[in-house]
Structures are given as structure tokens and as C-alpha cells.
Design a protein around this motif. Structure first.
Motif, PDB file in Angstrom:
ATOM      1  N   ASN A 208       0.915  -1.170   0.080  1.00  0.00           N
ATOM      2  CA  ASN A 208      -0.072   0.009  -0.054  1.00  0.00           C
ATOM      3  C   ASN A 208       0.745   1.251  -0.098  1.00  0.00           C
ATOM      4  O   ASN A 208       1.700   1.477   0.839  1.00  0.00           O
ATOM      5  N   ASP A 324     -10.006   4.131  -3.262  1.00  0.00           N
ATOM      6  CA  ASP A 324      -8.909   3.973  -2.490  1.00  0.00           C
ATOM      7  C   ASP A 324      -9.288   4.569  -1.124  1.00  0.00           C
ATOM      8  O   ASP A 324      -9.659   5.764  -0.986  1.00  0.00           O
ATOM      9  N   ASN A 326      -8.110   4.505   3.035  1.00  0.00           N
ATOM     10  CA  ASN A 326      -6.949   4.140   3.952  1.00  0.00           C
ATOM     11  C   ASN A 326      -7.219   4.936   5.220  1.00  0.00           C
ATOM     12  O   ASN A 326      -7.798   6.069   5.647  1.00  0.00           O
ATOM     13  N   GLY A 343      -5.904  -0.704   4.534  1.00  0.00           N
ATOM     14  CA  GLY A 343      -6.390   0.087   3.192  1.00  0.00           C
ATOM     15  C   GLY A 343      -7.065  -1.036   2.491  1.00  0.00           C
ATOM     16  O   GLY A 343      -7.048  -2.062   2.680  1.00  0.00           O
ATOM     17  N   SER A 360      -4.921  -4.823   2.620  1.00  0.00           N
ATOM     18  CA  SER A 360      -3.687  -4.598   3.117  1.00  0.00           C
ATOM     19  C   SER A 360      -3.759  -4.032   4.766  1.00  0.00           C
ATOM     20  O   SER A 360      -4.942  -3.276   5.095  1.00  0.00           O
ATOM     21  N   SER A 381      -1.367  -8.739   3.291  1.00  0.00           N
ATOM     22  CA  SER A 381      -1.853  -8.021   2.165  1.00  0.00           C
ATOM     23  C   SER A 381      -2.390  -9.354   1.217  1.00  0.00           C
ATOM     24  O   SER A 381      -2.109 -10.268   1.206  1.00  0.00           O
TER      25      SER A 381
END
Length: 444
Positions: A208, A324, A326, A343, A360, A381
Motif C-alpha cells: 500500500n 481507495d 486508508n 487499506g 492491506s 496483504s
């Protein structure tokens, strides 16, 4: 006598001015100030105009400048823009962009101050890494680090790309650089299908980018003194984030976007226009005596109904979507620092049936005891990559190549019952069908 001397000086000054104004051709060379190597493709532009050129494979250039031009502007990605005065012959040494450099160089096993580091290295910080949205952080290095070249022959997210540090060092052996994450060398080999399918998973796409503090690229032979022969193609050192001084901080970041086909500024001929060109070609080649007979014969041969038309490129492409998310928590309590990052990435490529998803997690903990620092870095991951085959010989399983080179607009995609129709034993849409097509799924 004094008048004669004044006249001679005036003529001399006029002659010098006339000679300066007549400089019409400028030749020169552009090199890198770091290693003296020629800079290929550098832009050389007359300041304030659109007159310019680019350097050749040896860094040389020749430019016809207009009268009165005084300054040339020389620029290249990853280097500082430089201005030089117009002269018949110029030599320019471009300096690296210091905005990407830090005071500390991390070589993997050691950390040195940049002032005392004698090797060739470039550092990309976390701000530069997050400017580009891609499954692999390596995409962020493209065009920002001098001497680093990347090549990805497909549009599929998460697909393995070729990376060269200071050019290709061998024609037969491997050219991939060595990757080092927090001091530990990792496997940089691609995962998934064979290389002939060009559909391998990039192992760096499982990392990531939001967890990376900085990336150091070691570009010269001095790296072999640290890592041995594995560093012959360069070393990419990755340092992940750790707990910072101060109170606990919690950050949540969300990115969403769309991607579409670039430079798609022309329309493909439809079925009627294509059949018209085919018929005219038959007449020109002597296969038919007149246009009407050729048109009727071709319509019969291709089983065309006279009205339907298929845009095969439009059928196998789409507007891709990117999302995405996070979440990271970091801080330091006493002498113990911690960083926790979670993530989720989901990106869909331009071509149908190409997508990449990644889950991840990372936990970095370190504690300082006088002169001793003890820490543990753990990461998780799970990635799933779906993609089409890219074989362009033999079985010819690339839907993009088939759509462009083999499919005609008067070919039908499906029959009346909804079944796929094969043309020249191929149908690019059928090949991208998850149930029937030649697709590849890789889990890492």
C-alpha cells in the motif's frame, strides 16, 4: 587622428553587433550534472517563442534561432530547468531536481547523511508518492527520478511492468532491480501467468503506497558493495511509516476517480462506410465490373443485413473506476512508537474484465532503550487481479489486438438467440466473458 580612431572603434562595434545579430544556428549538447551522461529527449526552446527542438540519442541538438533571440530554455523531467545565453555552440549540464531529495539517504542496512554519501541516489518522499493514484507505488516514480524508466504494455491495473535503472544492463539475463523493504530484500519476480501472456501480477502492487514514508533509488555500482551481485541492476529501498513524536493521530483518507481512453479523437468507420470502401476496392482491383455488383456480392459474402454495425473497440472498453480507502493510527508513548495502517483498494481498468482489488494491513512498533532500538514490522496483504490474456502470436488471445486488426464493423457480436458469433475463430467480447473467456485470475 583622434577622429580616425573613433571611426575605427565605431566600425568595430557595429561589426561585432552585426555578427551577433546574425547568429542563426545553435548547436550544443545536454548532459546530466550528476554523472555526465547525455540527456535524451531534453527540450531546448527559444525563450518567449515556440521555436524549439529536442536532443538526440547522444544529447546533441541543432536549432535555428530567430534574429534577436538571446536566451535558450533547457528542460527535462526530473531535472531543474536551466537558461543559457544564445551562442554558436553551447554545453548544458542539467542538475537533478532537489525537491525530491532529502538530507538523509537510506541504503537499507544503514542511514547516511546526504552530504557524506558518495554514491548516486535519489529519494522520493511520501508526498510525491501519493500524487498519482495507481495500484503500484512504482507508478509514482515514473517521470520523477532521473535514470529510472518504466514500461507497462497493458492497461490492466496491477499488471507487472518492466523497470530499468540507468538503462538495460543485459539482453538475456534479468534486468529487474533489487527491492528492499525496511532492510529486508524481497522477491521482485512477477506472479501469475507466463510472461508471453504479458499478464503477470506486479508484486509491488501488494504494498500500500499510503504506508510508505519514502523510497530511495540507488543507481550506481556502489550498491553492489552492500547487496552483492543482486544489486547489479540498481536497488529500490522502501522505508515504511513509523510512529511519530506527539499525541496519537488518526487519519482517514478516501480517493475516488474515473479513467477513460486517452487520445481517442477519431471515429472508426461504421459498417456502411466500410462496405462502401470494400466495394470500391474490389472495382479498383478488377474483382468486379461495377460498384453495385461488388457491393451486393460483399454484402452476401459477409452475411450482412445492410443496417447493423458493431464498434468493437467500444464493445470491449469502458470508463474505469478507482476507489481507495486508508485508515492509519500513529503516535509515540514514552519511548515506544507505533503505526497501524489499514487499506482497501478497488480499481477497474479501461478494458472490460480487467480489475484489481487489494486488502492491506501494517503494524510497525519500535522501542528505544538507551543506545538500543528494538522493533517489529508486520504486514498483511491479500490481492485479487483479474485480467485478459495478452498473447499476440500463436493463439492470438489478446482482445485488443483482435478488435483492432481482425474484427469488421459489419460482423455481428451475437446471434438471434444471444449466443456469441465467431469471426475468424475469434470474438473479443466473448474472450472477456468471465464464464467463457480466456481470463486469468491471480491471488497474492
Amino acid at each position: 587622428m583622434q577622429k580616425k580612431v573613433l571611426y575605427m572603434l565605431a566600425y568595430l562595434l557595429l561589426g561585432v553587433g552585426w555578427a551577433t545579430a546574425q547568429v542563426s544556428s545553435v548547436t550544443g549538447i545536454v548532459t546530466s550534472a550528476d554523472d555526465g551522461e547525455p540527456v535524451i529527449g531534453a527540450s531546448v526552446l527559444v525563450k518567449g517563442t515556440t521555436t524549439g527542438t529536442v536532443t538526440d540519442l547522444d544529447g546533441n541538438f541543432t536549432l535555428q534561432v530567430p534574429a534577436g533571440a538571446k536566451t535558450l530554455v533547457v528542460s527535462y523531467i526530473g531535472f531543474q530547468t536551466q537558461e543559457v545565453a544564445v551562442a554558436p555552440r553551447v554545453a548544458v549540464a542539467l542538475k537533478g531536481d532537489d525537491k525530491l531529495l532529502d538530507e538523509v539517504v537510506v541504503t537499507g542496512y544503514t542511514t547516511q547523511r546526504r552530504a557524506s554519501f558518495t554514491g548516486a541516489a535519489a529519494i522520493v518522499d511520501k508526498d510525491a508518492l501519493t500524487k498519482k493514484t495507481d495500484a503500484s507505488f512504482m507508478k509514482s516514480l515514473e517521470g520523477t527520478v532521473p535514470g529510472v524508466q518504466m514500461n507497462n504494455a497493458s492497461s490492466m491495473p496491477g499488471t507487472f511492468g518492466t523497470v530499468f535503472v540507468r538503462g538495460r544492463g543485459s539482453l538475456s539475463s534479468g534486468t529487474a532491480p533489487l527491492y528492499v523493504i525496511d532492510g529486508v530484500p524481497v522477491n521482485a519476480e512477477n506472479e501469475g501467468s507466463t510472461a508471453t501472456d504479458n499478464n503477470n501480477t506486479d508484486p509491488m502492487s501488494t504494498l500500500n503506497p499510503a504506508d510508505i514514508e519514502n523510497v530511495t533509488i540507488l543507481k550506481d555500482a556502489a550498491a553492489t558493495a552492500i547487496y552483492g551481485s543482486r544489486a547489479g541492476n540498481g536497488v529500490i529501498v522502501i522505508t515504511t511509516k513509523k510512529g511519530a513524536e506527539g499525541a496519537t493521530t488518526v487519519n482517514f483518507e478516501m480517493k475516488q476517480g474515473a479513467v477513460s481512453m486517452g487520445n481517442h479523437n477519431m471515429d472508426y468507420a461504421d459498417a456502411k462506410s466500410s462496405m462502401d470502401l470494400f466495394a470500391k476496392g474490389w472495382v479498383a482491383a478488377g474483382k468486379a465490373t461495377n460498384y453495385e455488383d461488388a457491393y451486393k456480392e460483399l454484402t452476401k459474402n459477409y452475411h450482412w443485413d445492410g443496417s447493423s454495425s458493431t464498434d468493437w473497440i467500444d464493445a470491449i472498453t469502458r470508463t474505469g473506476h478507482y476507489q481507495d480507502y486508508n485508515l492509519n493510527i500513529s503516535g509515540r508513548t514514552g519511548k515506544t512508537g507505533y503505526y497501524l495502517g489499514l487499506g482497501y483498494l478497488d480499481t477497474k481498468g479501461i478494458v472490460i474484465a480487467s480489475d484489481f482489488a487489494r486488502y492491506s494491513g501494517r503494524l510497525n512498533v519500535d522501542s528505544k532503550f538507551n543506545r538500543l532500538t528494538v522493533g517489529a514490522n508486520t504486514s498483511f496483504s491479500y490481492s485479487v487481479k483479474n485480467g485478459f490474456a495478452m498473447r499476440t502470436n500463436g493463439a492470438m488471445s489478446s482482445p485488443l489486438v483482435i478488435a483492432v486488426s481482425m474484427m469488421k464493423p459489419f460482423y455481428k457480436m451475437r446471434d438471434e438467440k444471444g449466443n456469441y458469433l465467431l469471426h475468424n475463430n475469434s470474438n473479443p467480447v466473448a474472450m472477456c466473458d468471465p464464464e467463457l473467456g480466456n481470463l486469468n485470475r491471480t491471488r497474492v
